[in-house]
Design a protein around this motif. Structure first.
Motif, PDB file in Angstrom:
ATOM      1  N   UNK A 211      16.196  -3.178 -12.788  1.00 25.05           N
ATOM      2  CA  UNK A 211      15.528  -2.742 -11.560  1.00 25.05           C
ATOM      3  C   UNK A 211      16.393  -3.086 -10.355  1.00 25.05           C
ATOM      4  N   UNK A 212      16.446  -2.176  -9.418  1.00 26.72           N
ATOM      5  CA  UNK A 212      17.187  -2.418  -8.199  1.00 26.72           C
ATOM      6  C   UNK A 212      16.426  -3.304  -7.236  1.00 26.72           C
ATOM      7  N   UNK A 213      17.123  -3.756  -6.216  1.00 27.38           N
ATOM      8  CA  UNK A 213      16.499  -4.629  -5.234  1.00 27.38           C
ATOM      9  C   UNK A 213      15.348  -3.924  -4.530  1.00 27.38           C
ATOM     10  N   UNK A 214      15.548  -2.652  -4.178  1.00 32.02           N
ATOM     11  CA  UNK A 214      14.495  -1.913  -3.484  1.00 32.02           C
ATOM     12  C   UNK A 214      13.248  -1.753  -4.352  1.00 32.02           C
ATOM     13  N   UNK A 215      13.442  -1.649  -5.672  1.00 29.43           N
ATOM     14  CA  UNK A 215      12.303  -1.521  -6.577  1.00 29.43           C
ATOM     15  C   UNK A 215      11.475  -2.797  -6.623  1.00 29.43           C
ATOM     16  N   UNK A 216      12.142  -3.944  -6.615  1.00 25.95           N
ATOM     17  CA  UNK A 216      11.445  -5.222  -6.708  1.00 25.95           C
ATOM     18  C   UNK A 216      10.954  -5.727  -5.353  1.00 25.95           C
ATOM     19  N   UNK A 217      11.560  -5.252  -4.279  1.00 28.48           N
ATOM     20  CA  UNK A 217      11.249  -5.832  -2.974  1.00 28.48           C
ATOM     21  C   UNK A 217       9.813  -5.568  -2.559  1.00 28.48           C
ATOM     22  N   UNK A 218       9.332  -4.340  -2.749  1.00 29.25           N
ATOM     23  CA  UNK A 218       7.975  -4.000  -2.305  1.00 29.25           C
ATOM     24  C   UNK A 218       6.903  -4.819  -3.009  1.00 29.25           C
ATOM     25  N   UNK A 219       6.878  -4.887  -4.360  1.00 30.67           N
ATOM     26  CA  UNK A 219       5.840  -5.712  -4.994  1.00 30.67           C
ATOM     27  C   UNK A 219       5.960  -7.194  -4.664  1.00 30.67           C
ATOM     28  N   UNK A 220       7.193  -7.677  -4.470  1.00 27.96           N
ATOM     29  CA  UNK A 220       7.352  -9.095  -4.148  1.00 27.96           C
ATOM     30  C   UNK A 220       6.815  -9.386  -2.753  1.00 27.96           C
ATOM     31  N   UNK A 221       7.115  -8.526  -1.798  1.00 27.94           N
ATOM     32  CA  UNK A 221       6.604  -8.722  -0.436  1.00 27.94           C
ATOM     33  C   UNK A 221       5.086  -8.650  -0.423  1.00 27.94           C
ATOM     34  N   UNK A 222       4.507  -7.687  -1.144  1.00 27.78           N
ATOM     35  CA  UNK A 222       3.051  -7.581  -1.204  1.00 27.78           C
ATOM     36  C   UNK A 222       2.439  -8.813  -1.864  1.00 27.78           C
ATOM     37  N   UNK A 223       3.079  -9.303  -2.927  1.00 29.88           N
ATOM     38  CA  UNK A 223       2.565 -10.500  -3.597  1.00 29.88           C
ATOM     39  C   UNK A 223       2.590 -11.692  -2.660  1.00 29.88           C
ATOM     40  N   UNK A 224       3.668 -11.851  -1.911  1.00 27.69           N
ATOM     41  CA  UNK A 224       3.756 -12.964  -0.960  1.00 27.69           C
ATOM     42  C   UNK A 224       2.671 -12.852   0.098  1.00 27.69           C
ATOM     43  N   UNK A 225       2.445 -11.637   0.603  1.00 31.92           N
ATOM     44  CA  UNK A 225       1.411 -11.443   1.636  1.00 31.92           C
ATOM     45  C   UNK A 225       0.034 -11.796   1.087  1.00 31.92           C
ATOM     46  N   UNK A 226      -0.282 -11.319  -0.121  1.00 28.65           N
ATOM     47  CA  UNK A 226      -1.590 -11.606  -0.710  1.00 28.65           C
ATOM     48  C   UNK A 226      -1.761 -13.106  -0.960  1.00 28.65           C
ATOM     49  N   UNK A 227      -0.711 -13.762  -1.438  1.00 27.46           N
ATOM     50  CA  UNK A 227      -0.793 -15.198  -1.702  1.00 27.46           C
ATOM     51  C   UNK A 227      -1.018 -15.962  -0.404  1.00 27.46           C
ATOM     52  N   UNK A 228      -0.267 -15.622   0.630  1.00 31.26           N
ATOM     53  CA  UNK A 228      -0.402 -16.327   1.906  1.00 31.26           C
ATOM     54  C   UNK A 228      -1.786 -16.099   2.503  1.00 31.26           C
ATOM     55  N   UNK A 229      -2.243 -14.840   2.499  1.00 27.06           N
ATOM     56  CA  UNK A 229      -3.577 -14.549   3.041  1.00 27.06           C
ATOM     57  C   UNK A 229      -4.655 -15.270   2.236  1.00 27.06           C
ATOM     58  N   UNK A 230      -4.516 -15.256   0.916  1.00 29.16           N
ATOM     59  CA  UNK A 230      -5.493 -15.950   0.082  1.00 29.16           C
ATOM     60  C   UNK A 230      -5.515 -17.444   0.332  1.00 29.16           C
ATOM     61  N   UNK A 231      -4.346 -18.059   0.496  1.00 30.75           N
ATOM     62  CA  UNK A 231      -4.291 -19.490   0.767  1.00 30.75           C
ATOM     63  C   UNK A 231      -4.897 -19.828   2.123  1.00 30.75           C
ATOM     64  N   UNK A 232      -4.585 -19.027   3.128  1.00 29.81           N
ATOM     65  CA  UNK A 232      -5.156 -19.267   4.449  1.00 29.81           C
ATOM     66  C   UNK A 232      -6.678 -19.118   4.420  1.00 29.81           C
ATOM     67  N   UNK A 233      -7.174 -18.098   3.717  1.00 24.36           N
ATOM     68  CA  UNK A 233      -8.621 -17.911   3.613  1.00 24.36           C
ATOM     69  C   UNK A 233      -9.278 -19.090   2.888  1.00 24.36           C
ATOM     70  N   UNK A 234      -8.640 -19.556   1.809  1.00 29.42           N
ATOM     71  CA  UNK A 234      -9.200 -20.693   1.068  1.00 29.42           C
ATOM     72  C   UNK A 234      -9.253 -21.941   1.934  1.00 29.42           C
ATOM     73  N   UNK A 235      -8.224 -22.150   2.741  1.00 29.44           N
ATOM     74  CA  UNK A 235      -8.206 -23.319   3.617  1.00 29.44           C
ATOM     75  C   UNK A 235      -9.264 -23.214   4.706  1.00 29.44           C
TER      76      UNK A 235
END
Length: 294
Positions: A211-235
């Motif tokens: 997989x190229x960088x562009x292929x992996x970049x979108x799901x990784x960025x979305x995963x980071x956003x969801x994790x950060x939002x979820x952690x902030x909401x939990x806190x």
């Protein structure tokens, strides 16, 4: 030997990688601070898992991949093996989670901290070199042994300090300063390990699979956003010390109200010798001519 560039896009990739490591460290330290104040085993597991995701998934692994975006080798394209890349994520999160479990249960002692730091640091180093092994290019890798050992030592020291900070730091200013320090340590370990790498290109050219960088970049960025939002909401949703104190105060008031004895019954107006007949049909009101019955 091929020419390697670690900053293909200039300062943007190291700046973003440092920002991710600091962000993940802040969230991880805040979540880790809830472990020792948790009132049950389930709550300790919950906050430990969130802290492991923040530190291992964001501060370490997402930082690693963001820095890898600036990695380039002249004469070949770079692709990534997706299953191995996912495995590197799991290694980072599990290693940090086990380290937090070691130092977060029971009394914090130097041997417990050293064991947790050693295990976590080894896991972070394993994540880094697993992520490197996921790269696919038209060549073979070589590593300088001394720099590899140095990167592992940095990982162990950084992990030990991070675990100690996670269990001791509470104030917001101290958490911010600790996160900045952890960002330097994590990035230092990464680029030290990357400096140990050398690439020998193959004389033949071919199609590089993966997989190229562009292929992996979108799901990784979305995963980071969801994790950060979820952690902030939990806190934000978790009760604070003030909330717990208010709940304890109300519980004590309710308990005191239940234990308060009932008010005494009114005294019989005719005395305590017998049952009063006042107010019953046919009973005359007591007076001088009609004294109360005895």
């Amino acid at each position: 030997m091929a020419q390697i560039s670690h900053f293909e896009y200039g300062w943007i990739t190291p700046a973003l990688s440092y920002a991710l490591s600091v962000l993940g460290s802040v969230l991880g330290l805040v979540c880790a601070g809830r472990i020792r104040t948790a009132s049950s085993t389930g709550q300790r597991i919950w906050w430990g898992s969130l802290s492991a995701w923040a530190l291992g998934g964001t501060a370490i692994w997402a930082m690693h991949f963001m820095a890898m975006l600036g990695f380039a080798v002249s004469g070949t394209r770079i692709r990534y093996d997706v299953p191995i890349t996912i495995a590197s994520t799991v290694i980072a999160v599990v290693a940090v989670g086990i380290g937090l479990a070691i130092v977060g249960t029971g009394r914090l002692t130097a041997p417990r901290l050293l064991v947790g730091g050693l295990f976590t640091g080894a896991g972070v180093a394993a994540m880094h070199y697993t992520g490197m092994a996921a790269m696919r290019l038209n060549g073979t890798f070589g590593y300088d042994t001394l720099r590899v050992v140095l990167s592992v030592v940095i990982a162990v020291v950084a992990a030990t300090v991070a675990l100690w900070l996670a269990m001791t730091v509470r104030r917001p200013l101290a958490i911010a300063g600790s996160a900045l320090l952890m960002g330097v340590a994590v990035n230092g370990m990464h680029f030290t390990g990357m400096s140990a790498l050398s690439v020998h290109l193959h004389p033949r050219t071919g199609v590089v699979s993966g997989a190229g960088v562009s292929t992996l970049l979108t799901p990784i960025v979305l995963a980071v956003i969801f994790v950060v939002v979820g952690l902030v909401y939990a806190l934000l949703a978790a009760p604070t010390d003030e909330d717990r104190a208010a709940a304890a105060y109300l519980d004590s008031r309710y308990a005191a109200a239940e234990q308060t004895p009932a008010p005494p019954e009114p005294i019989d107006p005719v005395g305590l010798r017998g049952r009063s007949t006042l107010g019953q049909p046919g009973t005359p009101f007591p007076s001088r001519r009609n004294p109360p019955p005895r």
